[in-house]
Design a protein around this motif. Structure first.
Motif, PDB file in Angstrom:
ATOM      1  N   MET A  84       0.847  -1.191   0.000  1.00  0.00           N
ATOM      2  CA  MET A  84       0.000   0.000   0.000  1.00  0.00           C
ATOM      3  C   MET A  84       0.883   1.241   0.000  1.00  0.00           C
ATOM      4  SD  MET A  84      -3.149   0.873   0.078  1.00  0.00           S
ATOM      5  CE  MET A  84      -4.300   2.118   0.533  1.00  0.00           C
ATOM      6  N   THR A  85       0.602   2.128  -0.877  1.00  0.00           N
ATOM      7  CA  THR A  85       1.371   3.361  -1.035  1.00  0.00           C
ATOM      8  C   THR A  85       1.220   4.279   0.165  1.00  0.00           C
ATOM      9  OG1 THR A  85       1.067   3.218  -3.399  1.00  0.00           O
ATOM     10  CG2 THR A  85       1.687   5.345  -2.547  1.00  0.00           C
ATOM     11  N   VAL A  86      -0.012   4.489   0.626  1.00  0.00           N
ATOM     12  CA  VAL A  86      -0.258   5.394   1.742  1.00  0.00           C
ATOM     13  C   VAL A  86       0.093   4.672   3.040  1.00  0.00           C
ATOM     14  CG1 VAL A  86      -1.994   6.726   2.996  1.00  0.00           C
ATOM     15  CG2 VAL A  86      -2.037   6.672   0.495  1.00  0.00           C
ATOM     16  N   VAL A  87       1.012   5.284   3.790  1.00  0.00           N
ATOM     17  CA  VAL A  87       1.457   4.709   5.054  1.00  0.00           C
ATOM     18  C   VAL A  87       0.544   5.155   6.189  1.00  0.00           C
ATOM     19  CG1 VAL A  87       3.369   4.657   6.707  1.00  0.00           C
ATOM     20  CG2 VAL A  87       3.845   4.601   4.251  1.00  0.00           C
ATOM     21  N   SER A  88       0.136   6.445   6.173  1.00  0.00           N
ATOM     22  CA  SER A  88      -0.726   6.950   7.243  1.00  0.00           C
ATOM     23  C   SER A  88      -1.486   8.189   6.792  1.00  0.00           C
ATOM     24  CB  SER A  88       0.097   7.270   8.497  1.00  0.00           C
ATOM     25  OG  SER A  88       0.998   8.339   8.234  1.00  0.00           O
ATOM     26  N   VAL A  89      -2.634   8.400   7.417  1.00  0.00           N
ATOM     27  CA  VAL A  89      -3.422   9.618   7.260  1.00  0.00           C
ATOM     28  C   VAL A  89      -3.773  10.058   8.672  1.00  0.00           C
ATOM     29  CG1 VAL A  89      -5.532  10.656   6.352  1.00  0.00           C
ATOM     30  CG2 VAL A  89      -4.394   8.850   5.060  1.00  0.00           C
ATOM     31  N   ASP A  90      -3.372  11.271   9.029  1.00  0.00           N
ATOM     32  CA  ASP A  90      -3.578  11.763  10.391  1.00  0.00           C
ATOM     33  C   ASP A  90      -4.315  13.097  10.362  1.00  0.00           C
ATOM     34  OD1 ASP A  90      -3.289  12.030  13.242  1.00  0.00           O
ATOM     35  OD2 ASP A  90      -1.581  13.342  12.882  1.00  0.00           O
ATOM     36  N   LYS A  91      -5.518  13.111  10.902  1.00  0.00           N
ATOM     37  CA  LYS A  91      -6.275  14.360  11.028  1.00  0.00           C
ATOM     38  C   LYS A  91      -6.109  14.847  12.460  1.00  0.00           C
ATOM     39  CE  LYS A  91     -10.876  14.428  11.050  1.00  0.00           C
ATOM     40  NZ  LYS A  91     -12.267  14.420  10.582  1.00  0.00           N
ATOM     41  N   LEU A 145      -4.304  18.035   8.273  1.00  0.00           N
ATOM     42  CA  LEU A 145      -4.453  16.686   7.752  1.00  0.00           C
ATOM     43  C   LEU A 145      -3.118  16.342   7.094  1.00  0.00           C
ATOM     44  CD1 LEU A 145      -6.373  14.283   7.113  1.00  0.00           C
ATOM     45  CD2 LEU A 145      -6.844  15.420   4.929  1.00  0.00           C
ATOM     46  N   THR A 146      -2.505  15.246   7.531  1.00  0.00           N
ATOM     47  CA  THR A 146      -1.198  14.853   7.017  1.00  0.00           C
ATOM     48  C   THR A 146      -1.279  13.451   6.442  1.00  0.00           C
ATOM     49  OG1 THR A 146      -0.077  16.225   8.654  1.00  0.00           O
ATOM     50  CG2 THR A 146       1.237  14.500   7.610  1.00  0.00           C
ATOM     51  N   VAL A 147      -0.780  13.314   5.214  1.00  0.00           N
ATOM     52  CA  VAL A 147      -0.743  12.025   4.539  1.00  0.00           C
ATOM     53  C   VAL A 147       0.725  11.689   4.291  1.00  0.00           C
ATOM     54  CG1 VAL A 147      -1.413  10.726   2.483  1.00  0.00           C
ATOM     55  CG2 VAL A 147      -2.935  12.492   3.393  1.00  0.00           C
ATOM     56  N   TRP A 203      -4.276  13.182  -9.175  1.00  0.00           N
ATOM     57  CA  TRP A 203      -4.879  14.178  -8.284  1.00  0.00           C
ATOM     58  C   TRP A 203      -6.382  13.965  -8.291  1.00  0.00           C
ATOM     59  CZ3 TRP A 203      -3.073  16.862  -4.461  1.00  0.00           C
ATOM     60  CH2 TRP A 203      -3.869  17.844  -3.875  1.00  0.00           C
ATOM     61  N   GLY A 204      -6.855  13.256  -7.311  1.00  0.00           N
ATOM     62  CA  GLY A 204      -8.271  12.907  -7.210  1.00  0.00           C
ATOM     63  C   GLY A 204      -8.452  11.413  -7.352  1.00  0.00           C
ATOM     64  N   PRO A 205      -9.553  10.919  -6.835  1.00  0.00           N
ATOM     65  CA  PRO A 205      -9.817   9.481  -6.935  1.00  0.00           C
ATOM     66  C   PRO A 205     -10.044   9.065  -8.389  1.00  0.00           C
ATOM     67  CG  PRO A 205     -11.633  10.628  -5.826  1.00  0.00           C
ATOM     68  CD  PRO A 205     -10.577  11.640  -6.098  1.00  0.00           C
ATOM     69  N   PRO A 206      -9.904   7.770  -8.682  1.00  0.00           N
ATOM     70  CA  PRO A 206     -10.036   7.297 -10.062  1.00  0.00           C
ATOM     71  C   PRO A 206     -11.370   7.677 -10.722  1.00  0.00           C
ATOM     72  CG  PRO A 206      -9.237   5.531  -8.649  1.00  0.00           C
ATOM     73  CD  PRO A 206      -9.574   6.689  -7.758  1.00  0.00           C
ATOM     74  N   GLU A 235     -10.402   9.988   2.171  1.00  0.00           N
ATOM     75  CA  GLU A 235     -10.501   8.821   1.301  1.00  0.00           C
ATOM     76  C   GLU A 235     -10.097   9.189  -0.125  1.00  0.00           C
ATOM     77  OE1 GLU A 235     -10.750   5.002   0.072  1.00  0.00           O
ATOM     78  OE2 GLU A 235     -10.657   5.770   2.119  1.00  0.00           O
ATOM     79  N   GLY A 236     -10.448  10.396  -0.569  1.00  0.00           N
ATOM     80  CA  GLY A 236     -10.054  10.849  -1.896  1.00  0.00           C
ATOM     81  C   GLY A 236      -8.551  10.908  -2.050  1.00  0.00           C
ATOM     82  N   LEU A 237      -7.860  11.402  -1.015  1.00  0.00           N
ATOM     83  CA  LEU A 237      -6.398  11.429  -1.055  1.00  0.00           C
ATOM     84  C   LEU A 237      -5.820  10.015  -1.083  1.00  0.00           C
ATOM     85  CD1 LEU A 237      -5.597  14.370   1.380  1.00  0.00           C
ATOM     86  CD2 LEU A 237      -5.003  14.251  -1.049  1.00  0.00           C
TER      87      LEU A 237
END
Length: 165
Positions: free
Chosen positions: A1-8, A15-17, A42-45, A146-148
Motif C-alpha cells: 500500500m502506497t499510503v502509510v498513514s493519514v492523520d487528522k 491533515l497529514t498524509v 490528483w483525485g480518486p479514479p 478517502e479521496g487522497l
C-alpha cells in the motif's frame, strides 16, 4: 500500500498524509511538476482532474477541475508559495467558481509537500493546514481523506512508467 498513514489533527487544524514509493525523489517530483502526470493521480479514479493552467513557480498559479461520474465539474485553484526542486513544495488552494475564480468565502488551505529519500525509495509527506475547524470538518465530510488515499494510490502505476510518459 502506497499510503502509510493519514492523520487528522483537529487541534492543529491539519491533515497529514504519508506515502512511500519505489522511485527516487527526482522521479516523484515529476508527478507534481508535470500537469499531465498530476492529472493522472490528483483525485480518486472516478473523479479525474484536468489542469487548465499549471505555472509551477513561486507565485505561479494552477487552475483545474475534477469531473464527477455524472459530468459535474468541481473547480479548484492553487497558488504556489514555494517550489524547491526536487524535494519541497508549498501551495495555497481552495475552491473556484464555474469561471475558475477563487471562492474566498469558502476559505483557503495551505499544503506543504516534502519528499525525502529512504534508500532507493521516497517518502512523501503532504501536510495541509486549514483556516478553521469548520473548514477541516467540511472537507472531511466531502471525503478528502478517502479521496487522497485513492488518488495517491494511483501513483505507483504512474511511477512504473518512464518519467516522460
Amino acid at each position: 500500500m502506497t499510503v502509510v498513514s493519514v492523520d487528522k489533527d483537529v487541534e492543529a487544524l491539519s491533515l497529514t498524509v504519508v506515502a512511500e514509493f519505489d522511485a527516487d525523489v527526482k522521479r516523484v517530483w515529476r508527478i507534481w511538476e508535470d500537469p499531465r502526470q498530476l492529472e493522472r493521480w490528483w483525485g480518486p479514479p472516478t473523479v479525474p482532474a484536468t489542469f487548465e493552467t499549471h505555472d509551477f513557480t513561486p507565485g505561479g498559479k494552477a487552475s483545474y477541475y475534477m469531473t464527477t461520474p455524472d459530468g459535474t465539474k468541481a473547480r479548484g485553484w492553487w497558488q504556489f508559495t514555494a517550489v524547491n526542486a526536487p524535494d519541497h513544495l508549498e501551495f495555497d488552494y481552495g475552491f473556484a467558481d464555474d469561471q475558475g475564480a477563487r471562492m474566498d468565502h469558502q476559505g483557503a488551505a495551505h499544503a506543504t509537500v516534502k519528499l525525502e529519500p529512504i534508500g532507493a525509495r521516497t517518502r512523501m509527506t503532504m501536510s495541509t493546514t486549514f483556516e478553521s475547524e469548520e473548514q477541516l470538518q467540511k472537507v472531511s465530510e466531502m471525503g478528502m481523506e478517502e479521496g487522497l488515499r485513492q488518488g495517491i494510490g494511483q501513483i505507483d502505476a504512474l511511477l512504473a512508467e518512464p518519467a516522460n510518459a
